[in-house]
Write a protein that holds these residues in place. Sequence first.
Motif, PDB file in Angstrom:
ATOM      1  N   GLN A   1       8.196 -43.290  31.444  1.00  0.00           N
ATOM      2  CA  GLN A   1       6.749 -43.332  31.240  1.00  0.00           C
ATOM      3  C   GLN A   1       6.165 -41.955  30.897  1.00  0.00           C
ATOM      4  O   GLN A   1       4.992 -41.831  30.586  1.00  0.00           O
ATOM      5  CB  GLN A   1       6.056 -43.870  32.485  1.00  0.00           C
ATOM      6  N   LEU A   2       6.996 -40.912  30.929  1.00  0.00           N
ATOM      7  CA  LEU A   2       6.472 -39.575  30.670  1.00  0.00           C
ATOM      8  C   LEU A   2       6.607 -39.212  29.188  1.00  0.00           C
ATOM      9  O   LEU A   2       7.591 -39.552  28.550  1.00  0.00           O
ATOM     10  CB  LEU A   2       7.225 -38.549  31.514  1.00  0.00           C
ATOM     11  N   ASP A   3       5.606 -38.513  28.683  1.00  0.00           N
ATOM     12  CA  ASP A   3       5.612 -38.050  27.301  1.00  0.00           C
ATOM     13  C   ASP A   3       6.685 -36.964  27.144  1.00  0.00           C
ATOM     14  O   ASP A   3       6.583 -35.898  27.737  1.00  0.00           O
ATOM     15  CB  ASP A   3       4.219 -37.478  26.999  1.00  0.00           C
TER      16      ASP A   3
ATOM     17  N   ARG B   1       7.333 -34.894  24.923  1.00  0.00           N
ATOM     18  CA  ARG B   1       6.959 -33.648  24.241  1.00  0.00           C
ATOM     19  C   ARG B   1       5.809 -32.919  24.922  1.00  0.00           C
ATOM     20  O   ARG B   1       5.241 -31.986  24.366  1.00  0.00           O
ATOM     21  CB  ARG B   1       6.621 -33.955  22.781  1.00  0.00           C
ATOM     22  N   PHE B   2       5.479 -33.335  26.123  1.00  0.00           N
ATOM     23  CA  PHE B   2       4.366 -32.697  26.821  1.00  0.00           C
ATOM     24  C   PHE B   2       4.691 -31.224  27.095  1.00  0.00           C
ATOM     25  O   PHE B   2       5.786 -30.900  27.544  1.00  0.00           O
ATOM     26  CB  PHE B   2       4.122 -33.421  28.141  1.00  0.00           C
ATOM     27  N   PRO B   3       3.746 -30.316  26.797  1.00  0.00           N
ATOM     28  CA  PRO B   3       4.017 -28.888  27.006  1.00  0.00           C
ATOM     29  C   PRO B   3       3.998 -28.524  28.486  1.00  0.00           C
ATOM     30  O   PRO B   3       2.948 -28.283  29.058  1.00  0.00           O
ATOM     31  CB  PRO B   3       2.871 -28.192  26.261  1.00  0.00           C
ATOM     32  N   VAL B   4       5.177 -28.500  29.090  1.00  0.00           N
ATOM     33  CA  VAL B   4       5.233 -28.233  30.516  1.00  0.00           C
ATOM     34  C   VAL B   4       6.611 -27.664  30.848  1.00  0.00           C
ATOM     35  O   VAL B   4       7.605 -28.072  30.262  1.00  0.00           O
ATOM     36  CB  VAL B   4       4.938 -29.545  31.290  1.00  0.00           C
ATOM     37  N   THR B   5       6.654 -26.668  31.749  1.00  0.00           N
ATOM     38  CA  THR B   5       7.958 -26.137  32.138  1.00  0.00           C
ATOM     39  C   THR B   5       8.466 -26.869  33.379  1.00  0.00           C
ATOM     40  O   THR B   5       7.710 -27.565  34.051  1.00  0.00           O
ATOM     41  CB  THR B   5       7.892 -24.641  32.484  1.00  0.00           C
TER      42      THR B   5
ATOM     43  N   ASP C   1       6.471 -25.926  36.358  1.00  0.00           N
ATOM     44  CA  ASP C   1       5.159 -26.596  36.358  1.00  0.00           C
ATOM     45  C   ASP C   1       5.251 -27.991  36.946  1.00  0.00           C
ATOM     46  O   ASP C   1       4.391 -28.415  37.719  1.00  0.00           O
ATOM     47  CB  ASP C   1       4.629 -26.758  34.922  1.00  0.00           C
ATOM     48  N   VAL C   2       6.284 -28.719  36.532  1.00  0.00           N
ATOM     49  CA  VAL C   2       6.433 -30.095  36.990  1.00  0.00           C
ATOM     50  C   VAL C   2       6.655 -30.123  38.498  1.00  0.00           C
ATOM     51  O   VAL C   2       6.026 -30.895  39.217  1.00  0.00           O
ATOM     52  CB  VAL C   2       7.613 -30.788  36.275  1.00  0.00           C
TER      53      VAL C   2
ATOM     54  N   MET D   1       3.690 -29.610  40.701  1.00  0.00           N
ATOM     55  CA  MET D   1       2.779 -30.752  40.850  1.00  0.00           C
ATOM     56  C   MET D   1       2.986 -31.453  42.186  1.00  0.00           C
ATOM     57  O   MET D   1       2.070 -32.066  42.724  1.00  0.00           O
ATOM     58  CB  MET D   1       2.996 -31.746  39.707  1.00  0.00           C
TER      59      MET D   1
ATOM     60  N   LYS E   1      12.063 -21.823  34.117  1.00  0.00           N
ATOM     61  CA  LYS E   1      11.126 -21.424  33.055  1.00  0.00           C
ATOM     62  C   LYS E   1      11.316 -22.210  31.762  1.00  0.00           C
ATOM     63  O   LYS E   1      10.556 -22.031  30.813  1.00  0.00           O
ATOM     64  CB  LYS E   1      11.279 -19.925  32.781  1.00  0.00           C
TER      65      LYS E   1
ATOM     66  N   LEU F   1      10.384 -28.625  29.864  1.00  0.00           N
ATOM     67  CA  LEU F   1      11.003 -29.859  30.338  1.00  0.00           C
ATOM     68  C   LEU F   1      11.695 -30.591  29.185  1.00  0.00           C
ATOM     69  O   LEU F   1      12.762 -31.181  29.360  1.00  0.00           O
ATOM     70  CB  LEU F   1       9.935 -30.773  30.956  1.00  0.00           C
TER      71      LEU F   1
ATOM     72  N   ARG G   1      10.399 -32.438  42.269  1.00  0.00           N
ATOM     73  CA  ARG G   1       8.945 -32.570  42.395  1.00  0.00           C
ATOM     74  C   ARG G   1       8.600 -33.419  43.623  1.00  0.00           C
ATOM     75  O   ARG G   1       7.682 -33.087  44.375  1.00  0.00           O
ATOM     76  CB  ARG G   1       8.369 -33.224  41.136  1.00  0.00           C
TER      77      ARG G   1
ATOM     78  N   HIS H   1      -4.083 -30.935  34.376  1.00  0.00           N
ATOM     79  CA  HIS H   1      -2.700 -30.868  33.919  1.00  0.00           C
ATOM     80  C   HIS H   1      -1.922 -32.080  34.411  1.00  0.00           C
ATOM     81  O   HIS H   1      -1.239 -32.763  33.652  1.00  0.00           O
ATOM     82  CB  HIS H   1      -2.076 -29.564  34.449  1.00  0.00           C
ATOM     83  N   ILE H   2      -2.027 -32.374  35.698  1.00  0.00           N
ATOM     84  CA  ILE H   2      -1.242 -33.475  36.266  1.00  0.00           C
ATOM     85  C   ILE H   2      -1.792 -34.829  35.819  1.00  0.00           C
ATOM     86  O   ILE H   2      -1.039 -35.764  35.572  1.00  0.00           O
ATOM     87  CB  ILE H   2      -1.156 -33.374  37.803  1.00  0.00           C
TER      88      ILE H   2
ATOM     89  N   PHE I   1       1.739 -40.290  39.404  1.00  0.00           N
ATOM     90  CA  PHE I   1       2.158 -39.322  40.410  1.00  0.00           C
ATOM     91  C   PHE I   1       0.940 -38.591  40.970  1.00  0.00           C
ATOM     92  O   PHE I   1       0.849 -38.326  42.160  1.00  0.00           O
ATOM     93  CB  PHE I   1       3.155 -38.321  39.817  1.00  0.00           C
TER      94      PHE I   1
ATOM     95  N   ARG J   1       5.243 -22.539  25.810  1.00  0.00           N
ATOM     96  CA  ARG J   1       6.020 -23.443  26.646  1.00  0.00           C
ATOM     97  C   ARG J   1       5.130 -24.229  27.582  1.00  0.00           C
ATOM     98  O   ARG J   1       5.456 -25.319  27.992  1.00  0.00           O
ATOM     99  CB  ARG J   1       6.959 -22.640  27.530  1.00  0.00           C
ATOM    100  N   THR J   2       4.025 -23.609  27.959  1.00  0.00           N
ATOM    101  CA  THR J   2       3.196 -24.268  28.964  1.00  0.00           C
ATOM    102  C   THR J   2       1.815 -24.554  28.399  1.00  0.00           C
ATOM    103  O   THR J   2       1.430 -24.029  27.353  1.00  0.00           O
ATOM    104  CB  THR J   2       3.008 -23.380  30.201  1.00  0.00           C
TER     105      THR J   2
END
Lengths: 251, 281
Positions: free
Chosen positions: A85-87, A89-93, A96-97, A100, A134, A137, A152, B164-165, B172, B223-224
């Motif tokens: 269910q997660l995108d 290509r979402f810009p996230v390291t 970061d995940v 959350m 770093k 994802l 997470r 962001h989340i 989640f 990246r972020t």
Amino acid sequence: MEANAVVEMEGVAFSYDDSPTLENVNIVLREREFVSVVGPNGGGKTTLLKLLLGLLRPSKGKVRVFGKPPEEARSRIGYMPQDVQLDPRFPVTVMDVVLMGQLSSGRRFGFYSKSQTNAAVSALKEVNLYDLGKRPLSSLSTGQKRRVLIARALASEPDLLLLDEPTANLDLLVAQELHTLLKKLREKLTVIMVSHDLAFVSRYVDSVVCVNRIVAVHPTAEIDGEIFSQMFGRDIKMVMHDQHFKHGHEG
Amino acid sequence: MQFFDALVNHTFMQNALLIGVLAGVACGVVGAYVVARRITYIAGGISHSALGGIGVAHYLIVVYGWHWLDPVYGAAAAALAAALTIGWVSLKGSEREDTVIGAIWAIGMAVGILFISQTPGYNQQLMGYLFGNILMVSSGDIWLVTVLDLVIVAIGILFYRQFHIVCFDEEFARTRGINVEFYYLLLLSLTALTVIVLVTVVGIVMVIALITLPVAIAGRFSRTLWQTMLLAAGISVVVTTLGLAVSFGLDFPTGATTILIAGVAYLLVTFGSSLFRSRQA
């Protein structure tokens, strides 16, 4: 209310539309139990987890987690959803995940605090991904992404861990790595895991929750082909065929 | 050079430059969320529906003499109403979201055009709202845009973790006790306000390009999400400033020039990076 019950479901029913997804579910799980939820696709496995998280409300019956309604127990539950269910290509390291998982605690505004970052770092170390913190994802393999999502969930510092298909569609070696991780986690936590992986289930899990609209709980030792075919009909036989399931049982 | 002379000598050029910079910053912050959450189409619906508010406000000003009213307030009201309606529909999930967006998009424009047609006098302003009127910015507009800009950037940064989340994994977020509905509607409201800021720069029709293109360029180098945000804000400021300078020098319409600069930059970066990658391979 039973003492030290982590999860209690009493006469729970749920339906998305007219036909019921789950009916008359009665489950009690105790501390440090490691439970696997199995069942055919669309049988209500994920629904069961979402009821425990309070993301869905039962149409009948009562759900208690740590003796409280799920919404009030959420801070003690770590959740790993299915990754589809997660995108992608979402810009996230990776970091970061994992951070959350720390979101419910701490201050309301701005970025994460030092102690939140520390919690995320130790969760990442627990799943052996600290070096990749770093990295974006999107650059990780499926197995690594699953471990990030587990990290997470761990970063929420939970007492109960809910995992939705952590080992689905992984090749054997990667799945084994995850199994090693899960064995380690069960020593500290109560774990409920949706899984198709019966070979693993029969070896390490205390009991199996079979979900196909109705729910039945079996101690793993009692599990044999009979029970599965009763629950699922033809579906499960194919799986049983190539996983020598009863012989693999060590518990 | 001409551009710099004009900048030094004319207030309207200074105002235009300031608005461009302010708009660029809002664009980077909100655009990053919009692109990450893939709700560009919602931003399009919100921006076009703003014309309805502009038309009604314009009508009230001319016909009833409500001179305290500014068409920008009408635009803001319509955009916020559209944002909340679309957000409510998408959270409730009872209607097809894209159908509702398309409807609000077109109905907003229809209302605007109808009211403008019934307003006596020459409606030159309409073109400005549709395609941008950065050189016509009054000092009153500057105040409004500055305040809006501060609100957008402050909220966008203060609630960074929550947005962001909510953009990445709603479910989640809910398990962590985040009020997903609230933050989603807040994000759409910020998008509506950003649209209002941008309408003065590039106009209703071209807003989506300025929200998405700088973010798309920035996304290739970051990246972020917060890196994307910073970089996109920088790129947007450069693009709007260049747009102003080039259009002034060549006597082109500023909005269209700005968008074309952004578009060309996006194509160059996309083409360039795929060339770079195939060379490395």
